[in-house]
Write an enzyme that holds these catalytic residues in place. Structure first.
Site, PDB file in Angstrom:
ATOM      1  N   SER A  66       0.797  -1.237   0.000  1.00  0.00           N
ATOM      2  CA  SER A  66       0.000   0.000   0.000  1.00  0.00           C
ATOM      3  C   SER A  66       0.829   1.286   0.000  1.00  0.00           C
ATOM      4  CB  SER A  66      -0.926   0.028   1.211  1.00  0.00           C
ATOM      5  OG  SER A  66      -2.054  -0.757   0.938  1.00  0.00           O
ATOM      6  N   TYR A 100      -4.787   3.655   7.865  1.00  0.00           N
ATOM      7  CA  TYR A 100      -6.130   3.077   7.991  1.00  0.00           C
ATOM      8  C   TYR A 100      -6.749   3.466   9.322  1.00  0.00           C
ATOM      9  CZ  TYR A 100      -3.301   0.564   4.732  1.00  0.00           C
ATOM     10  OH  TYR A 100      -2.409   0.277   3.760  1.00  0.00           O
ATOM     11  N   TYR A 110      -3.429  -2.301 -10.484  1.00  0.00           N
ATOM     12  CA  TYR A 110      -3.385  -2.149  -9.024  1.00  0.00           C
ATOM     13  C   TYR A 110      -2.533  -3.249  -8.364  1.00  0.00           C
ATOM     14  CZ  TYR A 110      -4.853  -2.252  -4.162  1.00  0.00           C
ATOM     15  OH  TYR A 110      -4.844  -2.297  -2.795  1.00  0.00           O
ATOM     16  N   LYS A 148       0.443   3.390  -2.989  1.00  0.00           N
ATOM     17  CA  LYS A 148      -0.727   4.254  -3.217  1.00  0.00           C
ATOM     18  C   LYS A 148      -0.360   5.742  -3.179  1.00  0.00           C
ATOM     19  CE  LYS A 148      -3.834   0.736  -1.361  1.00  0.00           C
ATOM     20  NZ  LYS A 148      -4.467   0.204  -0.159  1.00  0.00           N
TER      21      LYS A 148
HETATM   22  N1  GLN Z   1      -2.234  -5.207  -2.102  1.00  0.00           N
HETATM   23  C1  GLN Z   1      -2.809  -5.150  -0.791  1.00  0.00           C
HETATM   24  C2  GLN Z   1      -4.321  -5.269  -0.875  1.00  0.00           C
HETATM   25  O1  GLN Z   1      -4.904  -4.749  -1.808  1.00  0.00           O
HETATM   26  C3  GLN Z   1      -2.406  -3.850  -0.151  1.00  0.00           C
HETATM   27  C4  GLN Z   1      -2.907  -3.739   1.264  1.00  0.00           C
HETATM   28  C5  GLN Z   1      -1.986  -2.988   2.178  1.00  0.00           C
HETATM   29  O2  GLN Z   1      -0.779  -2.900   2.018  1.00  0.00           O
HETATM   30  N2  GLN Z   1      -2.573  -2.507   3.231  1.00  0.00           N
HETATM   31  O3  GLN Z   1      -4.943  -5.862  -0.034  1.00  0.00           O
END
Ligand code: GLN
Length: 304
Positions: free
Chosen positions: A64, A240, A189, A67
C-alpha cells in the site's frame, strides 16, 4: 546537531531481537514466506546525507505504500478533478473495508484505502497505453535506479486471492466511478502493490514529499501545494484505522504497507523508511511503528 547514524543504530539494536514481532500477512500467499527477522531502517536527509542500519538494502513488497506514489503520478495530470471521484477524509476502517463505499455511493473516503487507490489506478489506465510500464519508469526516475521491478509472483498471487479488491472494483463500477474494465484496473493495481524496493530506494522515492515537490534528481514532480496536500493525506489517512495512533505516537505523515514497510516524512528535513514484515492487528508493521516512535522521541523531531 543530531547524530542520526547513532540514533538509528541504537534503535536497531534495541529492537532487532524483540520477540514480539507481529504476524506476517498471509492473505497474500506469496508474502507469507518472508522471514520475520528482517529489520531495516534508512533515513534520507534533504541535505543529501543518508543514514541506515540493518536490512535497509533488501528489496521488499511495498504494497500500500505504492498508493502514495500512484497518487503523486496522477496528481499533476488530473489535478483537483481527482477529488470529484475520491474524498479526503480518514476512513477509521480497515484498508479493504467495503460497506462504507456502498453507503457513500461509490466515492471512496480517501486515495489510500484500497477502493480509493483503485480509482487512482483507473485514472492511470485511462491516461496511458501502458500504465505498468509508465509507472515503473516513474519510480525508476524518482529513485534514479533502473534495477527496480515488479515481483510478478506477488502480483499473480494477489490476482488469485484478491476477492475483496474485485468486490470493491465491481462496486465502484456499479456506481459509475470506474471508466475501465475491472480486470484491467486491478491488473495495474496488483502490480503497483507488488513493486519491490529497498528501504533506501523508498526513502529516495519519497524525497519529493520532504522537499516541496522536487525529487532527488532536482526535477519538480509536484507543485508545492500538491506535495503539501499529499503529506496531509498521509498524516490523516496513511495508517487506515490506526492513523490517529501513528500521529499520536510518531507525529509524522507516513504510509504503511502489508509487506511490513513504513515510510514517514518530516517536510523540510528528511524521509525515513523502516521495514519489518510482522504486522500488528491493524496491518501495520509492529517493529516499524515502535522504531519510528523511538526515533521521534529520541530526536524530538516531529511535525508537532
Ligand atoms: N495489495 C494489498 C491489498 O490490496 C495492499 C494492502 C496494504 O498494504 N494494506 O490488499
Amino acid at each position: 546537531m543530531i547524530d542520526f547514524q547513532k540514533v538509528i543504530e541504537s534503535i536497531y539494536v534495541e529492537l532487532k531481537d524483540d520477540i514480539n514481532r507481529g504476524e506476517i500477512a498471509s492473505y497474500i500467499p506469496e508474502l507469507s514466506t518472508i522471514d520475520s527477522q528482517n529489520f531495516g531502517i534508512h533515513l534520507k536527509h534533504i541535505d543529501g546525507n543518508s543514514y541506515s542500519s540493518g536490512d535497509w538494502n533488501i528489496p521488499f513488497s511495498i504494497q500500500s505504500i505504492s498508493k502514495v506514489l500512484s497518487l503523486a503520478f496522477v496528481f499533476p495530470i488530473y489535478k483537483d478533478t481527482i477529488w470529484e471521484r475520491i474524498d479526503v477524509e480518514p476512513s477509521g476502517n480497515p484498508f479493504n473495508q467495503l460497506s462504507l463505499l456502498e453507503l457513500e455511493n461509490g466515492i471512496p473516503r480517501n486515495p489510500f484505502i484500497n477502493a480509493g487507490a483503485i480509482v487512482i489506478a483507473d485514472m492511470l489506465v485511462s491516461h496511458f497505453d501502458n500504465p505498468k510500464h509508465e509507472f515503473l519508469n516513474f519510480i525508476k526516475d524518482l529513485t534514479n535506479d533502473q534495477t527496480i521491478n515488479y515481483n510478478y509472483d506477488v502480483a499473480k498471487s494477489e490476482q488469485r486471492t484478491g476477492f475483496r479488491n474485485y468486490a470493491a472494483a465491481n462496486l465502484l463500477k456499479a456506481f459509475d466511478n470506474l471508466e475501465n474494465h475491472v480486470d484491467d484496473v486491478l491488473d495495474f493495481y496488483f502490480h503497483q502493490c507488488a513493486l519491490e524496493l529497498t528501504c533506501e530506494q523508498l526513502s529516495n522515492a519519497f524525497f519529493m514529499f520532504a522537499n516541496h515537490g522536487i525529487c532527488l534528481q532536482q526535477k519538480k514532480r509536484l507543485s508545492q501545494s500538491q506535495a503539501k496536500r499529499i503529506n496531509a493525506l498521509m498524516l490523516t489517512c496513511g495508517f487506515y484505522d490506526e492513523a490517529g495512533e501513528f500521529a499520536f505516537e510518531v507525529g509524522l505523515p507516513g504510509k504503511s504497507g502489508v509487506g511490513g514497510g513504513i515510510i514517514a516524512v518530516l517536510p523540510n528535513h528528511f524521509t525515513i523508511t523502516t521495514w519489518s514484515p510482522g504486522l500488528n492487528q491493524k496491518g501495520n508493521s509492529l517493529i516499524g511503528m515502535k522504531a519510528l516512535e523511538k526515533f521521534t522521541t529520541k530526536t524530538n523531531l516531529s511535525i508537532f
